[in-house]
Scaffold this active site. Sequence first.
Site: not given
Length: 215
Positions: A6-8, A160
């Site tokens: 994941f991106d944050f 994502i």
Amino acid sequence: MKAVIFDFDGTLADTLPICFYSFQRVFEVFDKRKLTSLQIEEMFGPSEIGIIQQQLLHPAKEDAIEHFYQIYSEYHHELVLENKEIMDLLLLLKSFHIKIGIFTGKARRSLDISLKALNMEGMFDVIVTGDDVVKPKPDPEGLLKAVNLLKVHKNDTVFIGDSDADIIAGKKAGMTTIGVNWLAIEQTGSFSETPHSLLSSVKELCCLVKERVGI
């Protein structure tokens, strides 16, 4: 699907308001410049330290960096809320023994502040931040480093994110990409770089995960 990275900011947490606010305070205090959220967003790519070092006109870069983190920490609880859906998603992935990771342009220091404030410490199998790469997104360096640390193949990994830079990086890394616009009011919901899938709710991803594992 053996791993999900994941991106944050804007993906796992609606931290964009605190990011914008912290940067706006820094540029107003040190440069006497009032910047819009859009102007700040256009600087995204490098870590917070990189942005301040590259974009701040005032010579007191270190003082500005410390001021950023002071604001980011002080106002985090006020501007960023915990999200039960996101936490349930992470727990769902872990329950199916799918490895989870983060690749973010954030510096480790601000990410640690956010993870602690949102009770996400210890949730992830790998974390790669803007401090860990030479080339920020949309370069795939961080994603390739993450899959190497996870010991999974890029073809079995999903990335994502909520920005074009995320999608470009994921495609360059040879991963399946999912674009999301499920958190921040600042998100437009459109991508100029088309992701493999586009989701508008966390529930959609939960359903997709269950389909992939045959439930």
